[in-house]
Design a protein around this motif. Sequence first.
Motif, mmCIF file in Angstrom:
data_model
loop_
_atom_site.group_PDB
_atom_site.id
_atom_site.type_symbol
_atom_site.label_atom_id
_atom_site.label_comp_id
_atom_site.label_asym_id
_atom_site.label_seq_id
_atom_site.Cartn_x
_atom_site.Cartn_y
_atom_site.Cartn_z
ATOM 1 N N ILE A 317 0.838 -1.198 0.000
ATOM 2 C CA ILE A 317 0.000 0.000 0.000
ATOM 3 C C ILE A 317 0.876 1.253 0.000
ATOM 4 O O ILE A 317 0.642 2.212 -0.745
ATOM 5 N N SER A 318 1.920 1.234 0.824
ATOM 6 C CA SER A 318 2.831 2.377 0.907
ATOM 7 C C SER A 318 3.598 2.587 -0.391
ATOM 8 O O SER A 318 3.870 3.727 -0.781
ATOM 9 N N LEU A 319 3.966 1.499 -1.056
ATOM 10 C CA LEU A 319 4.696 1.606 -2.320
ATOM 11 C C LEU A 319 3.828 2.174 -3.443
ATOM 12 O O LEU A 319 4.332 2.811 -4.370
ATOM 13 N N LEU A 320 2.525 1.969 -3.351
ATOM 14 C CA LEU A 320 1.611 2.443 -4.395
ATOM 15 C C LEU A 320 1.192 3.897 -4.198
ATOM 16 O O LEU A 320 1.028 4.645 -5.170
ATOM 17 N N GLU A 321 1.019 4.335 -2.962
ATOM 18 C CA GLU A 321 0.442 5.642 -2.662
ATOM 19 C C GLU A 321 1.185 6.837 -3.267
ATOM 20 O O GLU A 321 0.544 7.749 -3.806
ATOM 21 N N PRO A 322 2.547 6.908 -3.221
ATOM 22 C CA PRO A 322 3.213 8.103 -3.765
ATOM 23 C C PRO A 322 2.901 8.379 -5.229
ATOM 24 O O PRO A 322 2.641 9.529 -5.609
ATOM 25 N N SER A 323 2.913 7.347 -6.073
ATOM 26 C CA SER A 323 2.636 7.557 -7.495
ATOM 27 C C SER A 323 1.173 7.928 -7.725
ATOM 28 O O SER A 323 0.858 8.749 -8.605
ATOM 29 N N VAL A 324 0.280 7.353 -6.928
ATOM 30 C CA VAL A 324 -1.143 7.691 -7.045
ATOM 31 C C VAL A 324 -1.375 9.150 -6.659
ATOM 32 O O VAL A 324 -2.091 9.886 -7.346
ATOM 33 N N MET A 325 -0.745 9.572 -5.572
ATOM 34 C CA MET A 325 -0.895 10.958 -5.120
ATOM 35 C C MET A 325 -0.370 11.927 -6.181
ATOM 36 O O MET A 325 -0.972 12.980 -6.438
ATOM 37 N N TYR A 326 0.747 11.570 -6.827
ATOM 38 C CA TYR A 326 1.306 12.427 -7.869
ATOM 39 C C TYR A 326 0.337 12.566 -9.044
ATOM 40 O O TYR A 326 0.099 13.672 -9.546
ATOM 41 N N ILE A 327 -0.224 11.453 -9.498
ATOM 42 C CA ILE A 327 -1.144 11.474 -10.642
ATOM 43 C C ILE A 327 -2.394 12.288 -10.317
ATOM 44 O O ILE A 327 -2.891 13.051 -11.154
#
Length: 446
Positions: A317-327
Motif C-alpha cells: 500500500i505504501s509503495l503504491l500511494e506516492p505515485s497515485v498521489m502524484y497522478i
Amino acid sequence: MSNFSKFGFILATLGSSIGLGHIWRFPYMAGVSGGGGFVILFLFLSLSIGVAMLVAEMVIGHSTKTNTTEAFKALDPSPKKRWGYAGITLIGGPFILTFYSIVLGWVLYYLFVVSFDLPQEISASEMRFNHLLSDGLWSQILGFSGVLAITGWVVSRGIKDGIEKLNFVLMPLLFVIFIGLLVYAMGMPSFGKAFDFMFAFRLEDITTNVLVASLGQVFFSLSLGVGIIITYAASTHKKQNLLKSAIWVVVPGILISLIAGLMIFTFVFEYGAQVSQGPGLVFVSLPLVFGKMGLVGNVISVLFLCALGFAGITSTISLLEPSVMYIIDRFKIKRFSATWLVVLAIYICGLLLILSLNKDYAPSLTYFHKSLFDWVDFSSSAIVMPLGGFLSVVFVGWVIGRERVYALSAHFLSPKMFALWYFILRYIAPLVVLVIWLAKILEIFA
C-alpha cells in the motif's frame, strides 16, 4: 486532501517499513552474515543514520503538503527549480511492487496451500519451492493478482478510510501474533542458542561485508528513497513531532526484526535446519521446521504467514500511494481512476517477471545470467532506493540552506539536536549511501 491523525501517521509509516524487509529479509541476512555482528551494527545504524534520514524525508513532505515532485520544487531555492526532477524517484514504488507483490503472492500460496501440507524432508521442501517458481505459473499469477487487488482497493479508498483504517487493524494484530510466537519459542531449549547467535558480540564478525549488509538492511527496512515517507508526511498533522514519529517508526520496526529473528532461529536450531539458507529461509527451512512440529506446526505456520502477509500488504500500500498521489495532483483525476491505472501498469510488468521465472519462458527473459525478476529485484536495492535516499539527504543537507532547514524543524528539534542531525545529513548519510551503492554495483562484477 484528507490527513492522517498523529497516531495514524506513525502506524502508516511503520506499516511501510515493517514488511518483508523486517520479517523475511532481516532473519536471512542475519543468518548469512553470522548473527551478532550484523545485528549490533543494524541496531546502531538504525537508531542513528536511519532516524536522521527518516526525519529528512519527513521534513520535505511535512513542510510542503504536496506530492514528491512538487515538494522538491517548493523547497528548491533556485529559480529554475531543477530539483523537481528528483521527484522521479517516486517511480521506485511501482517498480519495486512489480516483484514485491510476487513474493507476497508466494506468502499467500504458502499460507493457504503449504501450511496444510507441510514437508517432512529438506529435499521435499526445496522441491516444493522450486516447483512454485518454475512450474507453478497459475499459482503465482493468482497470488500476485490477489495482492494487487487488495492493495488497489485499499489505496483507492484514500488516506482516512483506506490506509489509516487498515493499519489501525493490521499493525496491532501483527504485534500480538509475533509476541505470542516469541513466547512459544522462549519455552524451547534452543531459545538460548538463538539468543546467543543474535546478540553475542564477536569482533571477528565485524567485516566489511557485514557492515555493508547492515547498512543495506537499514535502508531497505525503512522505506527510504522511493517517496513513501515524503508522501505520508505530506498528509500528516501540521504540529507533528517528526523526530518522535521517526523514533516510533524505527524502534517498533527493530523489535519486530528481533522477535522474528529470535523466533525463526529458535525453530531452526531446535529442528536442525540450515541457519544460512539465505532468501529461502522462510520458504524452505521454516516449512520443514513447522512440518516436524506436527499439528502445532500447522497452527504456527498459519499464524506466522498471516503476520508476514499483514506486514507485506501494509508495505505494498505504501509503495503504491506516492505515485497515485502524484497522478491525482498532476492530472486532477479521481483517486479511484489514478489507483487502478497504476495497478494495471504494475500488473502487466509483474506478469513478465513471473514468466521470467517459469521454465518455459525463462530463456527468452534472461539477460546476462539473471532473470528479469532478478534484475528488477537487484536494481531496486542497488540503484533505485540508494539514488532516492542520496538525493533526499543531499537536498536537505546541502541545497535548501541551513537557516531554512532550521526554520522547518525548529518546532521539534532543539538547537543541539538540530546541529547533530544536520551534521549527519551533510557528511555521514551521503557517504553511507554511496558505500551501499558502490558495494551493490560491484556485485555485478564479482
